[in-house]
Design an enzyme around this catalytic site. Sequence first.
Site, short mmCIF file in Angstrom:
data_model
loop_
_atom_site.label_atom_id
_atom_site.label_comp_id
_atom_site.label_asym_id
_atom_site.label_seq_id
_atom_site.Cartn_x
_atom_site.Cartn_y
_atom_site.Cartn_z
N ASP A 70 40.85 44.83 31.98
CA ASP A 70 39.83 45.45 32.83
C ASP A 70 39.07 44.33 33.52
OD1 ASP A 70 37.52 47.24 33.70
OD2 ASP A 70 38.55 48.65 32.38
N GLY A 102 40.51 40.77 34.54
CA GLY A 102 41.23 40.48 35.79
C GLY A 102 41.08 41.63 36.76
N ASP A 103 41.94 41.62 37.76
CA ASP A 103 41.86 42.58 38.86
C ASP A 103 43.23 43.19 39.05
OD1 ASP A 103 41.69 43.89 41.26
OD2 ASP A 103 41.03 42.16 42.43
N PHE A 104 43.35 44.50 38.80
CA PHE A 104 44.69 45.10 38.90
C PHE A 104 45.21 45.20 40.33
CE2 PHE A 104 42.32 49.19 37.38
CZ PHE A 104 41.84 49.50 38.65
N HIS A 163 43.16 58.09 39.64
CA HIS A 163 42.37 59.06 40.42
C HIS A 163 41.14 58.44 41.10
CE1 HIS A 163 39.19 60.60 37.24
NE2 HIS A 163 39.31 59.28 37.22
#
Length: 255
Positions: A101, A127-129, A147
């Site tokens: 996350d 981190g950054d998805f 969503h």
Amino acid sequence: MFTEPVITRAWDHLDDSVRTGDVAFDAAFGTDFFSHLAQHPALSAQFNAAMSGAVAETTAALPHAFDFSRYTTVTDVGGGEGTLLAAILTAHPGLTGTVFDTAQGLAETPETVARHGLERRCSLVAGDFFHSVPEGSDLYLLKSVLHDWTDDQAVTILGHCRDVLPPGGLILIVEPILPETATPAPGTDPRTNPSDAGDGGVTYLSDLNMLVNLGGRERTRGDFEKLCHRAGLTLTSVTSLTDAAPFSLIHAIAR
Ligand SMILES: C[S@@+](CC[C@H](N)C(=O)[O-])C[C@H]1O[C@@H](n2cnc3c(N)ncnc32)[C@H](O)[C@@H]1O
């Protein structure tokens, strides 16, 4: 959380969002929802706790609704406070896991891990998805993440999960499935009581909440099939998590 003024302010501009598709939250606050949380740690903690509370039924149902014994390590992408992964690891002692996350999403997660005594089996990765997803797991979980985002953004997230899986690897998506057509329950009035809205019920309200606050949306099975296809995945099954309505378990296999 849903009556928190930061959430309801965007609803004042529902008509604008419906007309334009623009995210009312961004116009009202001058930034997007998750950046706003990053700037307000107390609100972020409240949001993380709300997500953790909302996941309670899934936490009870999911560890027994899916055969985790076939896997060795699972990454919960956008796993927030880690409540769901902690329940899965507790029910399956042979499994190790990672909560992935943002830094603010993980702010309270060490407490969850410690409370469940999972320090040796559960790691945290910030981190950054939209950039990448940590490699090394044989199962990836996405609960109530897609969503929040537009179709293009959801395809990017799924694609990054796909990138770290071998062909045949599985992504488990946990989200509600909207019916292909809205059908109000006979003799009821969904305008005055959203839970009367037949199949889909309160998920339609969530759909609007995603529109005004995040620019995301709830989806039908057909919508998920298209997202998966675009991300190099095949949607192979959808089963409803009956003890955790309205959520379903969606299997997406790497091609
Ligand atoms: C709606 S919450 C769902 C949390 C959890 N999976 C659950 O069901 O309770 C979405 C999660 O995505 C995380 N998130 C948002 N943007 C992200 C990003 N760019 N990279 C990684 N995680 C992100 C948020 O911090 C939050 O924990």
